[in-house]
Design an enzyme around this catalytic site. Structure first.
Site, PDB file in Angstrom:
ATOM      1  CD  GLU A 127      44.341  45.357  36.931  1.00 13.56           C
ATOM      2  OE1 GLU A 127      43.632  44.340  36.881  1.00 13.56           O
ATOM      3  OE2 GLU A 127      44.157  46.282  37.763  1.00 13.56           O
ATOM      4  CE  LYS A 146      40.305  43.484  43.210  1.00 16.33           C
ATOM      5  NZ  LYS A 146      40.883  44.710  42.660  1.00 16.33           N
TER       6      LYS A 146
END
Length: 437
Positions: free
Chosen positions: A240, A256
């Site tokens: 990420e 997410k």
């Protein structure tokens, strides 16, 4: 002081990268960033190594961003380092009172004497305080070395049966705590909270370099990081990006939504498709996108915040992930450190509303997050930057022989405690594997 820069051409970037990482073992301050050739937007390099402090800053959270701002402004050079999650206490009136056995400083950055970047078949050496032919001699030393190459996919397990991984929060307790978060959500205190738990090992000696190689080999993420500050180590397989600045453009790419991989391609494609259509996972992602849009708007030119991609599913070696990309435009006069301060800590590791979620997280978690869910990255001389999110990572204090890795999941109104626990175990899989095999 000016940097001396040399460009070299190499025939085998993969082999040179392995040699370069092995060469870095001689230094006590190291930041190694590896994109693993992942085809992603906004990629600046294949691999980057910064070693040996010329100047540095180390501080606790108190006035941490102002100190970093002053250091970055005075240095006007490449600086590499990290901001721990607990620097949130500098942004808001918050505290971190949970136990900490790792003892990383809250913030650390350094100006590297030696900076080496690989892009395709080109290597750039950028040195400060150069001594005679040191740069060319280092290139020759790296080139002529024999790389240590291990196939981590098929090697036999090591004798790590005595290594006991302990849980800070056990399953029943985890269920109770998630239920408490759901109570807060149903009362309207928050919409979402990223709740994390720690796994740890005491009295352990590891080869951090070899363990990082193993973790990276089985994950191959786009934001892999190895960081060493004397006896403190970070071994990260992060997929990420937290935030990047390219001239006047700001990019944030929150993750997410997670699904496991399958060996069978039909099953694997189906679960990736199901993830893209999952209402619960999409709602998690969209809530954080809204939070990040709000964070970026604090420094953005009016009307410049834009969602470039929403809930796209990306595939990694261990998992499928749902990723969005949010961008904005800033004025030339906006200080780069202020952009980070206004968005910290990152929305994907906190919740919404952010401050309320942070307070609830602090009450329910059983250990101080420290560098976990913080960020590692760098600033360039012209004020650009790129920072990842520290997840899927092992933290190790060699002096007190303490090793830790943490995982979390986003709790929303649709969360089922048992499934959230299963998601945590899925995210812990790679770290457990390298510790026990």
């Amino acid at each position: 002081m000016q940097r001396v820069i040399r460009n070299f051409s190499i025939d085998n970037p993969t082999e040179f990268k392995q040699k370069l990482f092995d060469w870095s073992k001689q230094y006590e301050t190291v930041v190694w960033l590896d994109s693993n050739n992942y085809q992603q937007k906004y990629s600046s390099f294949d691999c980057m190594l910064a070693v040996e402090e010329f100047t540095s800053i180390k501080t606790d959270y108190f006035n941490a961003f102002e100190k970093l701002k002053e250091y970055q402004s005075l240095t006007k050079d490449y600086i590499f380092g990290y901001i721990s999650y607990d620097v949130k206490n500098d942004v808001e009136a918050l505290e971190s009172n949970n136990p900490d056995s790792l003892h990383f400083p809250d913030l650390f950055f350094f100006q590297p004497q030696k900076l080496i970047t690989i892009k395709d078949k080109n290597v750039v050496f950028s040195y400060l305080n150069l001594i005679d032919d040191e740069l060319e001699e280092d290139f020759e030393e790296i080139t002529q070395a024999n790389p240590t190459i291990i196939n981590y996919e098929i090697r036999k397990p090591k004798d790590n049966h005595s290594l006991k991984i302990k849980l800070r929060i056990h399953k029943n307790q985890y269920r109770q705590k998630v239920t408490e978060i759901l109570d807060h959500i149903h009362k309207g205190d928050i919409y979402e909270a990223n709740f994390c738990q720690e796994f740890y090992v005491e009295n352990v000696n590891i080869d951090s370099y070899e363990m990082y190689k193993h973790l990276n080999a089985i994950s191959e993420p786009p934001f892999a990081t190895f960081l060493r500050k004397e006896d403190l180590y970070l071994l990260s397989a992060s997929p990420e990006r937290y935030i990047k600045k390219e001239n006047n453009k700001i990019i944030s790419q929150p993750i997410k939504g997670t699904a496991k991989r399958f060996v069978n391609k039909v099953d694997d494609d189906k679960i990736a498709f199901d993830l893209s259509r999952d209402d619960k996972e999409r709602s998690e992602n969209i809530m954080i996108v809204d939070l990040i849009r709000n964070d970026l708007s604090k420094t953005a030119k009016k009307g410049s915040v834009n969602v470039e991609e929403l809930c796209n599913v990306y595939t990694f070696k261990q998992v499928h992930q749902m990723i969005s990309t949010v961008t904005s435009t800033v004025d030339d006069s906006t200080h780069p450190v202020d952009i980070i301060k206004k968005t910290f800590p990152m929305g994907s590791m906190t919740g919404a509303p952010k401050v309320s979620a942070l307070k609830i997280i602090e009450e329910l978690e059983e250990s101080k997050r420290g560098l976990y869910s913080g960020t590692v990255g760098y600033f360039t001389p012209d004020g650009n930057f790129d920072f990842n999110v520290i997840i899927r990572s092992i933290l190790y204090n060699k002096s007190n022989q303490y090793l830790s890795f943490s995982v979390g999941s986003a709790i929303t109104s649709k969360s089922i405690p048992e499934k959230e626990y299963e998601e945590c175990l899925l995210k812990a899989k790679a770290m457990k594997h390298v510790l026990t095999n």
